[in-house]
Motif scaffolding. Sequence first.
Motif, PDB file in Angstrom:
ATOM      1  N   VAL A 307       0.973  -1.370   0.100  1.00 49.99           N
ATOM      2  CA  VAL A 307      -0.038   0.001  -0.039  1.00 49.99           C
ATOM      3  C   VAL A 307       0.926   1.324  -0.083  1.00 49.99           C
ATOM      4  O   VAL A 307       0.722   2.202  -0.938  1.00 49.99           O
ATOM      5  N   LEU A 308       1.861   1.351   0.820  1.00 51.22           N
ATOM      6  CA  LEU A 308       2.858   2.426   0.923  1.00 51.22           C
ATOM      7  C   LEU A 308       3.605   2.739  -0.348  1.00 51.22           C
ATOM      8  O   LEU A 308       3.826   3.592  -0.807  1.00 51.22           O
ATOM      9  N   LEU A 309       4.281   1.611  -0.910  1.00 52.19           N
ATOM     10  CA  LEU A 309       5.115   1.640  -1.848  1.00 52.19           C
ATOM     11  C   LEU A 309       4.368   2.000  -3.252  1.00 52.19           C
ATOM     12  O   LEU A 309       4.765   2.742  -4.020  1.00 52.19           O
ATOM     13  N   GLY A 310       2.960   1.370  -3.227  1.00 54.02           N
ATOM     14  CA  GLY A 310       2.108   1.760  -4.352  1.00 54.02           C
ATOM     15  C   GLY A 310       1.684   3.201  -4.478  1.00 54.02           C
ATOM     16  O   GLY A 310       2.106   3.806  -5.574  1.00 54.02           O
ATOM     17  N   GLY A 311       1.651   3.848  -3.267  1.00 53.71           N
ATOM     18  CA  GLY A 311       1.380   5.383  -3.137  1.00 53.71           C
ATOM     19  C   GLY A 311       2.530   6.176  -3.712  1.00 53.71           C
ATOM     20  O   GLY A 311       2.575   7.311  -4.462  1.00 53.71           O
ATOM     21  N   LEU A 312       3.662   5.758  -3.010  1.00 58.37           N
ATOM     22  CA  LEU A 312       4.879   6.256  -3.567  1.00 58.37           C
ATOM     23  C   LEU A 312       5.318   6.346  -5.055  1.00 58.37           C
ATOM     24  O   LEU A 312       5.812   7.128  -5.714  1.00 58.37           O
TER      25      LEU A 312
END
Length: 357
Positions: A307-312
């Motif tokens: 989730v975090l890497l996708g947003g980044l």
Amino acid sequence: MNLKTVHRLELGRIYYPTIFLFICAIVFSAVYSISIGQVHIPFSQSMEVVLHALTNGHLGSVGESEAYSNIILQVRLPRVIFALFIGMGLSLCGVVMQATVQNPLADPYILGISSGASLGATFAILVGFGSGTMLAQFGVAFGAFVGAMITTAAVLILSSIGGKATSVKLVLSGVVVGALCGSFSSLIIYFANDAEGIKTVTFWSMGSLASSSWDKVPIMAVVVLAGCLILLFQHRVLNTMLLGDESAITLGISLSTYRKFYMIITALITGTLVAYAGMIGFVGLIIPHICRAIFGSDHKRLTIASVLLGGLFLIWADILSRTLVHNVELPIGIITSVIGSPVFIYMIVKKGYNFGG
């Protein structure tokens, strides 16, 4: 101490620092993103404006130029939030779909959701659904969302005929329904006598964050965050899905019921994101694979990291779409495909890990 225990301890040591690094990178990237564009704004000035807005004027300042503040708060900040939530949502759906259908090539679009959304948007654009006064702003988005949900319902019904919905039946049903929706979309475009509408459909199919605005952020935020809240606590069932139906039966878990539930949730998220931003591929495919290669297949770690890497990832894809060509904004779907294809090819060639292992 066996090798499996040692591996878990090693993952535990790098997991939380990496998650913290992802969060810091998202904050930095968001501020950097609102600083660049046709009007360059100093990084420090952007930070001041954002702090001023977040703290209701207690910290930071609007600076010497109110124009900078308007550009940041009214144009660029909602776009960054759009990119963050879309990246988070697509990555989350990718993780869940890969476990649900037990297929490493699964992403949010494998079950025909994107084709249904495309059909709905094509119908709205070329038939004139979005031209009415009440639905002029949300006509295309509404058409895409309805198309995605109808497609999901069709896949669920088709995969349930003759017994429980298995991962194989879901994939096959998605391929069939997706191909049918694609055919209808092509048929509408073929008979449409609207050159401007066809151009709009083409641009929409490439993905874009140009339609981002504050009035759309709450809906997207609620859908994505609610989906995260639900699916982040499903890691035990998602881990069980990797073991297969027979193992799940011995544990007393009905995977068929969970598959339908997860598919409805992912369809709701994907339908909303596609409705607002068009078709953005490869995010839900490559991000889970990258995180799985780093953190392993335990969904307790994998889901949050993805989730975090996708947003980044999508924040930087948006930065590239706005800066690669001077005074031209490239469709973000092109950027994600250009980046995603070689990354995925490299991962296939390297074969550094096994799906679910």
